[in-house]
Design a protein around this motif. Structure first.
Motif, PDB file in Angstrom:
ATOM      1  N   GLU A  97     -12.250  -6.135 -10.656  1.00  0.00           N
ATOM      2  CA  GLU A  97     -12.304  -4.979  -9.777  1.00  0.00           C
ATOM      3  C   GLU A  97     -12.422  -3.672 -10.572  1.00  0.00           C
ATOM      4  O   GLU A  97     -11.697  -3.458 -11.549  1.00  0.00           O
TER       5      GLU A  97
ATOM      6  N   HIS B 292       2.901  -5.826  -1.965  1.00  0.00           N
ATOM      7  CA  HIS B 292       1.888  -6.038  -2.987  1.00  0.00           C
ATOM      8  C   HIS B 292       0.561  -6.529  -2.402  1.00  0.00           C
ATOM      9  O   HIS B 292       0.517  -7.542  -1.705  1.00  0.00           O
TER      10      HIS B 292
ATOM     11  N   HIS C  80      -2.671   3.800   0.186  1.00  0.00           N
ATOM     12  CA  HIS C  80      -2.328   4.625  -0.973  1.00  0.00           C
ATOM     13  C   HIS C  80      -3.551   4.888  -1.851  1.00  0.00           C
ATOM     14  O   HIS C  80      -3.809   6.025  -2.247  1.00  0.00           O
TER      15      HIS C  80
HETATM   16  C1  HEM Z   1      -3.944  10.024  -8.377  1.00  0.00           C
HETATM   17  C2  HEM Z   1      -3.228   9.076  -8.752  1.00  0.00           C
HETATM   18  C3  HEM Z   1      -3.323   7.667  -8.230  1.00  0.00           C
HETATM   19  C4  HEM Z   1      -4.413   6.955  -7.836  1.00  0.00           C
HETATM   20  C5  HEM Z   1      -5.861   7.409  -7.800  1.00  0.00           C
HETATM   21  C6  HEM Z   1      -3.939   5.646  -7.459  1.00  0.00           C
HETATM   22  C7  HEM Z   1      -4.749   4.613  -7.017  1.00  0.00           C
HETATM   23  C8  HEM Z   1      -4.344   3.320  -6.830  1.00  0.00           C
HETATM   24  C9  HEM Z   1      -5.207   2.214  -6.472  1.00  0.00           C
HETATM   25  C10 HEM Z   1      -6.701   2.299  -6.228  1.00  0.00           C
HETATM   26  C11 HEM Z   1      -4.445   1.111  -6.413  1.00  0.00           C
HETATM   27  C12 HEM Z   1      -4.908  -0.299  -6.081  1.00  0.00           C
HETATM   28  C13 HEM Z   1      -5.255  -1.013  -7.325  1.00  0.00           C
HETATM   29  C14 HEM Z   1      -5.689  -2.412  -7.054  1.00  0.00           C
HETATM   30  O1  HEM Z   1      -6.864  -2.584  -6.750  1.00  0.00           O
HETATM   31  O2  HEM Z   1      -4.868  -3.344  -7.113  1.00  0.00           O
HETATM   32  C15 HEM Z   1      -3.086   1.501  -6.720  1.00  0.00           C
HETATM   33  C16 HEM Z   1      -2.009   0.641  -6.771  1.00  0.00           C
HETATM   34  C17 HEM Z   1      -0.704   1.066  -6.888  1.00  0.00           C
HETATM   35  N1  HEM Z   1      -0.265   2.357  -7.055  1.00  0.00           N
HETATM   36 FE1  HEM Z   1      -1.411   3.962  -7.303  1.00  0.00          FE
HETATM   37  N2  HEM Z   1      -2.580   5.590  -7.622  1.00  0.00           N
HETATM   38  C18 HEM Z   1      -2.162   6.822  -8.087  1.00  0.00           C
HETATM   39  C19 HEM Z   1      -0.877   7.185  -8.352  1.00  0.00           C
HETATM   40  C20 HEM Z   1       0.233   6.409  -8.106  1.00  0.00           C
HETATM   41  C21 HEM Z   1       1.582   6.837  -8.264  1.00  0.00           C
HETATM   42  C22 HEM Z   1       2.026   8.226  -8.715  1.00  0.00           C
HETATM   43  C23 HEM Z   1       2.379   5.773  -7.933  1.00  0.00           C
HETATM   44  C24 HEM Z   1       3.870   5.660  -7.912  1.00  0.00           C
HETATM   45  C25 HEM Z   1       4.697   6.567  -7.590  1.00  0.00           C
HETATM   46  C26 HEM Z   1       1.508   4.677  -7.607  1.00  0.00           C
HETATM   47  C27 HEM Z   1       1.926   3.415  -7.270  1.00  0.00           C
HETATM   48  C28 HEM Z   1       1.099   2.339  -7.095  1.00  0.00           C
HETATM   49  C29 HEM Z   1       1.562   0.976  -6.967  1.00  0.00           C
HETATM   50  C30 HEM Z   1       3.014   0.497  -6.969  1.00  0.00           C
HETATM   51  C31 HEM Z   1       0.428   0.176  -6.841  1.00  0.00           C
HETATM   52  C32 HEM Z   1       0.391  -1.356  -6.702  1.00  0.00           C
HETATM   53  C33 HEM Z   1       0.281  -1.754  -5.280  1.00  0.00           C
HETATM   54  C34 HEM Z   1       0.294  -3.247  -5.136  1.00  0.00           C
HETATM   55  O3  HEM Z   1       1.204  -3.878  -5.661  1.00  0.00           O
HETATM   56  O4  HEM Z   1      -0.589  -3.770  -4.472  1.00  0.00           O
HETATM   57  N3  HEM Z   1       0.213   5.096  -7.712  1.00  0.00           N
HETATM   58  N4  HEM Z   1      -3.046   2.856  -6.963  1.00  0.00           N
END
Ligand code: HEM
Ligand code: HEM
Ligand SMILES: [Fe+2]
Lengths: 196, 458, 95
Positions: B128, B332, B340
């Motif tokens: 991905e 998850h 998000h």
């Molecule tokens: C601008 C900043 C950020 C962008 C563009 C972003 C984008 C993303 C994207 C696209 C995913 C999915 C990835 C996948 O395909 O599995 C993801 C997963 C995740 N993000 Fe972010 N993120 C950002 C900031 C953050 C922040 C600050 C946190 C925490 C406070 C966070 C927590 C998470 C977590 C925990 C997941 C995993 C979700 C799962 O387990 O499926 N992200 N993020």
């Protein structure tokens, strides 16, 4: 003559010594460590026996000595600030050098401790207690290094005569950070080495 | 525009907006496929549309960052770009390579594409966001290196400001962490482990440096607040990003076969990741409140403030929502993740690129700001896109909560597809919001062509 | 000269006393650890000592005692939340 009053008064005016920005940083760091401390405490609550048992294998003496080392180093930094407030650059440099030296002592003692643990085959994955013990102390260890780097930069500038009785925010900034490193250890020591 | 060579930014910005449109069209195709499974089958399967949607996103953001850098660096360094010709050449190389890749995705089966592009010699494809064929990946590296060379030389010969240094650090980091996309160990745990070195360390690490410096640049220009104050904020934000974001990567290491301590590291550090985003919001509002001048470009100010707020909501709040290990255990890989991902990418990176375009494009066209009429339209497009994105996020979150409940919590858990069937309503609502988003985007583009009285650039 | 005297009596001397106090309190904590004492009362004592030490460092060394209430409150609440949280966790662990 009035400058001394100014430096003292400026604190009364509200803001803490040093650059305001460092205080944002300090509180963010305290927050991070605070969460980590609480995570330790609650992880322990779920596993008291393991924690009590493992704690007995820690070197409490080196933890205590290191507390003394850091407290004293912090005090030396206080003296460095006091010196520069009187415009005494030379003394300021000496006190800072002594403080950094004690920081080095802390690191060496800590390295012995780590060495003993690692050669006993202990790692982050040994158990939850050691995971916390190692990560908390390593994380703190890195902050000691960062603090020493900051103090060294301040010392260098003081050595070049970069600070005066009127203008010495940099010294106070570095000092505040170093006291934070001390403060963290003051909590870490009883939490990890003593409480049972 | 103070330096001739800043003009190279213009094609980059135009390409970015063009690809943005493509991204949204493919998003809408997929959104429809979510509720009408055989839509466009077999011409454009879902997995292909998904790949095109996300890759176009990455590529248009990269175009935006590069354009921004080519615009900002000469002005910050107070000297012409080292080589404008090289910058233009790089532009065309990147555009053609990007276009060919997308055409490849759409015309030949992915496996065939992999075979044609020597994937069996050095397998890097099929993951991905990093689906690009080896040749495209190499192309991206070359483009990035040429840009970094060009910009670094410019900074070296001119004034060095903290904004340009932070920007350069971010861009160098972007290139360095992209190198992990070439590493594809056959051990699936290690594969995922290092995949995040690109993906997470991009969006929650080095890209935040880029975000911070772009925002700082625009804020200096539109508010006239002292550089020193803005720089101090920038440093604090960057420091917080690095403290929290690097180890915060642990929030992706909960369930992939990595040691258990990551559950602690990930939870503790990533829980703090919202702080720098929050600081960015405070920073933006604080600077605008302290402004020393009324810049005629109101739209750019709006975008800058919007970036602060939406980045905090999307990354900070929606990220925090599912970042603690005990919560992530349930959420998850659900629609909550997608909610998000959408708001964070839009709020932080899409919006900051539109912020800099909004500020720089009028300058590039020889005026301080667009006409009143054009700006009003641009602000409409801001609100339409932003509100539509808020709704997309809310609907996906609702779908996600239901999904978690039906599929993972309830006493009689449903299978994946059965659970999906129960939440179709939200997918329809998401698609409708998506159409509104597209309308906003169309208005945005129209706003560039609206004429009217304008002021000359200073 | 008067001001230098001022700073010596208001900054250095109190800090020296604080330093000695910190050393004394550290030895108490160490002693408790050395004897491997445990139990609620002991732990509360250790935590109170830690809180006092923290306030001493923050107030005197870091100079927060000369700042506005807000700063002192932030620092004190951090110490209270961390110390209190540890205390609660300890009590939870007894069950
Ligand atoms: C601008 C900043 C950020 C962008 C563009 C972003 C984008 C993303 C994207 C696209 C995913 C999915 C990835 C996948 O395909 O599995 C993801 C997963 C995740 N993000 Fe972010 N993120 C950002 C900031 C953050 C922040 C600050 C946190 C925490 C406070 C966070 C927590 C998470 C977590 C925990 C997941 C995993 C979700 C799962 O387990 O499926 N992200 N993020
Ligand atoms: C406006 C209409 C849009 C629609 C209908 C749409 C729809 C979709 C769909 C259906 C997916 C696939 C989810 C899955 O795998 O199940 C997706 C993925 C994604 N989209 Fe969009 N999208 C839109 C706009 C955007 C925008 C504006 C952005 C960012 C600026 C964006 C960023 C992403 C990202 C990062 C992913 C991957 C998410 C992940 O891995 O969790 N999309 N989109
Ligand atoms: Fe992440």
């Amino acid at each position: 003559m009035s400058t001394q009053i100014l430096t003292l008064d400026s604190h009364k005016a509200g803001t803490p010594p040093g650059d305001l920005a460092i205080w944002f940083f300090i509180f963010a760091e305290l927050l991070a460590f605070g969460i980590f401390f609480l995570a330790y405490a609650f992880a322990r609550a779920n596993n008291v026996e393991l924690f009590n048992e493992s704690q007995q294998h820690l070197n409490r003496e080196s933890g205590a000595i290191n507390t003394v080392v850091l407290i004293t180093s912090s005090y030396f930094v206080v003296r460095a600030v006091a010196a520069i407030r009187e415009g005494l650059s030379r003394q300021c440099v000496y006190w800072l050098g002594a403080a950094i030296g004690l920081g080095g002592v802390f690191l060496v003692i800590k390295l012995f401790e780590f060495h003993a643990k690692f050669s006993a085959g202990i790692s982050l994955s040994t158990n939850t207690f050691y995971m916390f013990y190692l990560s908390l102390t390593i994380f703190h260890f890195m902050h000691v290094i960062l603090g020493m780097v900051i103090l060294a930069a301040v010392m260098l500038k003081a050595h070049q005569g970069g600070y005066t009785a009127e203008h010495h925010t940099g010294v106070e900034t570095g000092a505040s950070y170093w006291h934070m490193v001390d403060l963290l250890w003051i909590i870490l020591f009883p939490l990890v080495y003593v409480i049972r | 525009m103070q330096y001739q060579s800043q003009a190279v930014a213009k094609p980059y910005f135009i390409a970015a907006i063009g690809l943005f449109v493509g991204q949204i069209l493919f998003g809408l195709i997929m959104g429809l496929q979510y509720v009408m499974g055989d839509f466009l089958f077999p011409a454009i399967p879902f997995n292909v549309a998904r790949m095109v949607h996300t890759n176009l996103l990455i590529v248009w953001l990269l175009f935006g960052f590069m354009g921004a850098a080519y615009y900002m660096i000469p002005e910050e360094s107070e000297t012409e770009l080292f080589s404008p010709k090289l910058a233009l050449l790089t532009f065309w190389v990147f555009l053609v390579a990007g276009a060919l890749t997308i055409v490849g995705y759409l015309t030949v089966p992915y496996a065939t594409l992999a075979k044609f592009t020597f994937n069996d010699l050095w397998p890097t494809m099929g993951r991905e966001f990093l689906e690009q064929p080896l040749v495209t990946k190499v192309g991206i590296v070359l483009v990035a290196l040429s840009m970094l060379f060009n910009l670094t030389m410019t900074v070296l010969k001119g004034r060095k400001t903290s904004i340009s240094i932070v920007l350069l650090m971010g861009l160098w980091g972007l290139a360095v962490f992209f190198l992990f996309s070439f590493y594809n160990p056959s051990n699936l745990v290690l594969d995922k482990y290092f995949w995040w070195w690109t993906v997470h360390l991009w969006v929650e690490g080095v890209w935040e440096l880029i975000l911070g410096s772009l925002l700082a640049f625009v804020l200096i220009k539109v508010t006239g607040v002292d550089r020193e104050i803005i720089e101090k904020w920038l440093y604090m934000i960057i420091a917080m990003v690095l403290i929290t974001g690097i180890i915060g990567m642990g929030h992706h290491y909960y369930w992939i076969g990595t040691p258990e301590y990551w559950q602690w590291f990930g939870s503790v550090f990533s829980a703090l990741e919202p702080i720098p985003f929050f600081m960015m919001t405070v920073f933006a509002f604080n600077m605008v409140n302290r402004r020393r001048r009324e810049h005629p470009n109101k739209a750019a100010v709006l975008w800058a403030l919007g970036t602060g707020v939406m980045a905090f909501l999307g990354a900070g709040v929606w990220g925090f929502l599912h970042t603690l290990a005990p919560v992530n255990f349930y959420t998850h890989g659900t629609q909550i993740t997608a909610a998000h991902g959408h708001m964070a990418f839009y709020g932080a990176y899409a919006m900051v690129v539109m912020t800099i375009i909004s500020y720089a494009m009028p300058m590039l066209r020889g005026r301080a700001a667009n006409s009143e009429k054009s700006q009003v339209l641009e602000m409409w497009s801001f609100w339409l896109m932003t509100v539509a994105m808020v709704f997309i996020t809310l609907f996906l979150t609702a779908a996600g909560i239901l999904q978690v409940w039906l599929q993972r919590v309830s006493t009689e858990p449903l299978g994946f597809m059965a659970a999906q069937d129960q939440v179709t309503l939200f997918y329809w609502l998401r698609e409708i919001s998506g159409v509104i988003f597209l309308i906003g985007l169309v208005l945005y583009i129209i706003s560039f062509f609206v004429k009217g009285e304008t002021k000359e650039a200073a | 000269m008067h001001n230098i005297e001022n700073q010596r009596s208001q900054f250095i001397r109190p800090c020296t006393r604080v330093w000695l106090g910190l050393l004394a309190l550290t030895s108490v904590t160490y002693g408790i650890g050395r004897m491997e004492l445990g139990g609620t009362q002991i732990v509360m004592l250790v935590l109170i000592i830690t809180f006092i030490k923290g306030e001493m460092v923050a107030g005197f060394f870091m100079g927060l005692r000369n700042t506005s209430l807000l700063w002192r409150a932030i620092m004190a609440s951090w110490l209270v939340i961390v110390g209190g949280g540890i205390a609660i966790a300890y009590l939870v662990g007894l069950k």
